[in-house]
Motif scaffolding. Structure first.
Motif, PDB file in Angstrom:
ATOM      1  N   UNK A  52       2.877  -4.830  16.485  1.00 48.54           N
ATOM      2  CA  UNK A  52       2.242  -3.918  16.147  1.00 48.54           C
ATOM      3  C   UNK A  52       1.220  -4.006  15.062  1.00 48.54           C
ATOM      4  N   UNK A  53       1.244  -5.101  14.148  1.00 47.15           N
ATOM      5  CA  UNK A  53       0.494  -5.165  13.008  1.00 47.15           C
ATOM      6  C   UNK A  53      -1.076  -5.101  13.492  1.00 47.15           C
ATOM      7  N   UNK A  54      -1.673  -5.561  14.439  1.00 52.04           N
ATOM      8  CA  UNK A  54      -3.020  -5.704  15.107  1.00 52.04           C
ATOM      9  C   UNK A  54      -3.572  -4.074  15.019  1.00 52.04           C
ATOM     10  N   UNK A  55      -2.706  -3.040  15.545  1.00 51.16           N
ATOM     11  CA  UNK A  55      -3.098  -1.618  15.415  1.00 51.16           C
ATOM     12  C   UNK A  55      -3.287  -1.034  13.958  1.00 51.16           C
ATOM     13  N   UNK A  56      -3.004  -1.550  13.104  1.00 49.15           N
ATOM     14  CA  UNK A  56      -3.472  -1.259  11.767  1.00 49.15           C
ATOM     15  C   UNK A  56      -4.499  -2.017  11.103  1.00 49.15           C
ATOM     16  N   UNK A  57      -5.124  -2.883  11.575  1.00 41.89           N
ATOM     17  CA  UNK A  57      -6.167  -3.716  11.003  1.00 41.89           C
ATOM     18  C   UNK A  57      -7.357  -2.710  10.621  1.00 41.89           C
ATOM     19  N   UNK A  58      -7.663  -1.929  11.491  1.00 43.75           N
ATOM     20  CA  UNK A  58      -8.797  -0.742  11.152  1.00 43.75           C
ATOM     21  C   UNK A  58      -8.555  -0.055   9.928  1.00 43.75           C
ATOM     22  N   UNK A  59      -7.403   0.151   9.638  1.00 41.96           N
ATOM     23  CA  UNK A  59      -7.023   0.918   8.386  1.00 41.96           C
ATOM     24  C   UNK A  59      -7.013   0.226   7.375  1.00 41.96           C
ATOM     25  N   UNK A  60      -7.058  -0.969   6.888  1.00 42.68           N
ATOM     26  CA  UNK A  60      -7.073  -1.979   6.095  1.00 42.68           C
ATOM     27  C   UNK A  60      -7.984  -1.635   4.954  1.00 42.68           C
ATOM     28  N   UNK A  61      -9.523  -1.545   5.564  1.00 43.67           N
ATOM     29  CA  UNK A  61     -10.471  -1.214   4.620  1.00 43.67           C
ATOM     30  C   UNK A  61     -10.119   0.288   3.962  1.00 43.67           C
ATOM     31  N   UNK A  62      -9.653   1.122   4.615  1.00 43.71           N
ATOM     32  CA  UNK A  62      -9.183   2.500   4.149  1.00 43.71           C
ATOM     33  C   UNK A  62      -8.470   2.311   2.974  1.00 43.71           C
ATOM     34  N   UNK A  63      -7.366   1.523   3.247  1.00 42.22           N
ATOM     35  CA  UNK A  63      -6.180   1.409   2.107  1.00 42.22           C
ATOM     36  C   UNK A  63      -7.089   0.590   1.045  1.00 42.22           C
ATOM     37  N   UNK A  64      -7.857  -0.300   1.056  1.00 38.82           N
ATOM     38  CA  UNK A  64      -8.416  -1.044  -0.244  1.00 38.82           C
ATOM     39  C   UNK A  64      -9.041  -0.025  -0.781  1.00 38.82           C
ATOM     40  N   UNK A  65     -10.104   0.432  -0.251  1.00 38.61           N
ATOM     41  CA  UNK A  65     -11.029   1.613  -0.695  1.00 38.61           C
ATOM     42  C   UNK A  65     -10.062   2.604  -1.537  1.00 38.61           C
ATOM     43  N   UNK A  66      -9.117   3.058  -1.069  1.00 44.65           N
ATOM     44  CA  UNK A  66      -8.164   4.014  -1.640  1.00 44.65           C
ATOM     45  C   UNK A  66      -7.497   3.639  -2.938  1.00 44.65           C
ATOM     46  N   UNK A  67      -7.176   2.190  -3.054  1.00 44.09           N
ATOM     47  CA  UNK A  67      -6.549   1.641  -4.140  1.00 44.09           C
ATOM     48  C   UNK A  67      -7.326   1.252  -5.282  1.00 44.09           C
ATOM     49  N   UNK A  68      -8.731   1.049  -4.924  1.00 46.56           N
ATOM     50  CA  UNK A  68      -9.654   0.603  -5.951  1.00 46.56           C
ATOM     51  C   UNK A  68     -10.363   1.892  -6.440  1.00 46.56           C
ATOM     52  N   UNK A 117       0.854  -1.285   0.019  1.00 52.75           N
ATOM     53  CA  UNK A 117      -0.105  -0.045   0.166  1.00 52.75           C
ATOM     54  C   UNK A 117       0.947   1.200  -0.130  1.00 52.75           C
ATOM     55  N   UNK A 118       2.108   1.356   0.837  1.00 47.90           N
ATOM     56  CA  UNK A 118       2.821   2.460   0.881  1.00 47.90           C
ATOM     57  C   UNK A 118       3.512   2.766  -0.553  1.00 47.90           C
ATOM     58  N   UNK A 119       3.800   1.807  -1.103  1.00 44.07           N
ATOM     59  CA  UNK A 119       4.464   2.300  -2.615  1.00 44.07           C
ATOM     60  C   UNK A 119       3.466   2.829  -3.523  1.00 44.07           C
ATOM     61  N   UNK A 120       2.341   1.858  -3.700  1.00 43.41           N
ATOM     62  CA  UNK A 120       1.302   2.715  -4.395  1.00 43.41           C
ATOM     63  C   UNK A 120       0.829   3.898  -3.868  1.00 43.41           C
ATOM     64  N   UNK A 121       0.505   4.351  -2.827  1.00 39.34           N
ATOM     65  CA  UNK A 121       0.026   5.594  -2.488  1.00 39.34           C
ATOM     66  C   UNK A 121       1.014   6.672  -2.522  1.00 39.34           C
ATOM     67  N   UNK A 122       2.292   6.113  -2.195  1.00 46.15           N
ATOM     68  CA  UNK A 122       3.513   7.074  -2.467  1.00 46.15           C
ATOM     69  C   UNK A 122       3.591   7.582  -3.752  1.00 46.15           C
ATOM     70  N   UNK A 123       3.807   6.682  -4.658  1.00 47.68           N
ATOM     71  CA  UNK A 123       4.005   7.043  -6.052  1.00 47.68           C
ATOM     72  C   UNK A 123       3.106   7.554  -6.948  1.00 47.68           C
ATOM     73  N   UNK A 124       1.782   7.042  -6.669  1.00 45.54           N
ATOM     74  CA  UNK A 124       0.602   7.399  -7.290  1.00 45.54           C
ATOM     75  C   UNK A 124       0.302   8.845  -6.913  1.00 45.54           C
ATOM     76  N   UNK A 125       0.568   9.185  -5.665  1.00 43.82           N
ATOM     77  CA  UNK A 125      -0.004  10.282  -4.852  1.00 43.82           C
ATOM     78  C   UNK A 125       1.137  11.231  -5.594  1.00 43.82           C
ATOM     79  N   UNK A 126       2.443  10.994  -5.751  1.00 43.58           N
ATOM     80  CA  UNK A 126       3.326  11.857  -6.118  1.00 43.58           C
ATOM     81  C   UNK A 126       2.992  12.548  -7.773  1.00 43.58           C
TER      82      UNK A 126
END
Length: 388
Positions: free
Chosen positions: A285-301, A118-127
């Motif tokens: 610390x992976x568990x603390x990012x579970x709630x953000x996964x839907x946001x990442x998925x929606x943002x990349x589709x 997710x980072x590389x997609x949002x980073x590069x497509x955002x730029x």
């Protein structure tokens, strides 16, 4: 090396080759040529702009209020992708990727590569969105660089949607001059592997980048001769899972340096070091990012363009119109950030569309403010694609 050397070098190559081929005229003003090669919005991380793309605009550029507004909106979209999404995913990726696979196990390795995906997609497509937006503000129409690649259902389709300007460069300036696909099968295979080997090396002089390029070359050849015949008969969600697995392991080669480390991480993906390795779930610390996964998925589709086109179809009285939010082929223009109706619209529905557009602008303003606050309050704002 100078930041952006790979991008402005390829842009200079397109100018020299196209002039040689007679496809563009010689630019006799050195300042205009320098402006093209060193155009600051897209200089350091693309998209790769060919001289032919902006040849007319260099001499006859028109900066309009409407173009400036659309560019500003697109800039806000890109800034939000970079600061609010890529940086958030990057915190987890940077905490896990440098660690040993045996230390973090399956969950840690999976979470690290997923966060990097997710980072590389949002980073590069955002730029790219910010660069294209800045170009619009100044009257330049840069080519689209990303077309929702994570919505793909094959490796071939993925590379029609990911870093489209780079794929177009290697196609037109390497693959086709080598003979393309109008040659014998062995030569076609060799041409494909040469292009993908160069694509890997372009990203960096390291073995994992070369393997990453060859990995995609082999996959595309397999699809060409074997897999696509099967994928075309399967439901789209099955072929989409196939593509997700492909780019997931592709980013593993890209993110983890050192061949031995790549091998260990690959084994960890299949449970070689257990679920957690020697760590605890709390430490990963992976568990603390579970709630953000839907946001990442929606943002990349392509949910946003789909919704925008649905509203447009409703306003124009054709709610059952077939919607293709992200076409598979073609370097289509970057879609507007607002609902734009092309036909006559009843007054009531026109007011509803206006209200939707106002709300969208308010949302973009909020994204801009939040992004600025994040930049000011945090020192973590890397553009990871600068290193490639």
């Amino acid at each position: 090396l100078p930041i952006g050397i790979s991008f402005f070098t390829l842009q200079a190559i397109t100018y020299v080759v196209d002039v040689y081929r007679g496809e563009v005229k010689v630019q006799k003003n050195p300042l205009y040529l320098g402006m093209y090669i060193a155009m600051f919005p897209q200089l350091v991380a693309g998209p790769i702009v060919r001289y032919a793309d902006i040849e007319h605009e260099i001499d006859h550029r028109r900066a309009t209020l409407e173009g400036f507004a659309q560019g500003l909106r697109l800039f806000c979209v890109g800034l939000g992708k970079k600061v609010l999404l890529a940086n958030t995913a990057g915190v987890l990726a940077d905490s896990l990727l440098p660690r040993e696979a045996a230390e973090i196990g399956f969950i840690g390795c999976f979470s690290g590569v997923a966060a990097y995906t997710f980072q590389i997609y949002f980073d590069f497509s955002g730029y790219s969105d910010m660069a294209i937006g800045l170009g619009k503000m100044m009257g330049f129409e840069y080519p689209r660089n990303f077309n929702y690649p994570y919505a793909s259902k094959s490796a071939t389709e993925f590379w029609r949607r990911w870093h489209m300007s780079l794929g177009g460069f290697f196609r037109d300036y390497v693959y086709i001059p080598l003979g393309g696909n109008r040659v014998s099968t062995p030569r076609f295979v060799a041409n494909t592997m040469i292009v993908w080997g160069l694509t890997g090396i372009w990203h960096g002089a390291a073995w994992n980048f070369l393997l990453w390029g060859l990995y995609w070359g082999v996959l595309i050849l397999l699809e060409k001769f074997l897999v696509m015949k099967v994928l075309d008969k399967l439901p789209r969600f099955v072929s989409h899972i196939w593509c997700v697995v492909l780019f997931f392991f592709g980013w593993l080669l890209f993110a983890v340096t050192g061949l031995s480390n790549v091998g260990e991480w690959f084994c960890a993906m299949f449970g070689a070091y257990g679920w957690l390795g020697t760590s605890t779930l709390w430490e990963l610390q992976s568990w603390s990012y579970v709630s953000l996964v839907p946001v990442f998925i929606v943002g990349s589709l392509p949910w946003a363009p789909w919704l925008r086109k649905k509203i447009q179809a409703w306003a124009e009285g054709d709610p059952h119109r077939a919607i293709v939010a992200a076409p598979q082929k073609g370097n289509t223009a970057v879609p507007p950030c607002q609902v734009v109706c092309e036909g006559p619209v009843p007054a009531g529905r026109a007011r509803a569309v206006t209200a939707v557009n106002v709300l969208a602008d308010v949302a973009l303003l909020a994204v801009f403010v939040l992004s600025c606050m994040s930049v000011v309050s945090s020192s973590y704002n890397p553009f990871i694609y600068f290193q490639f």
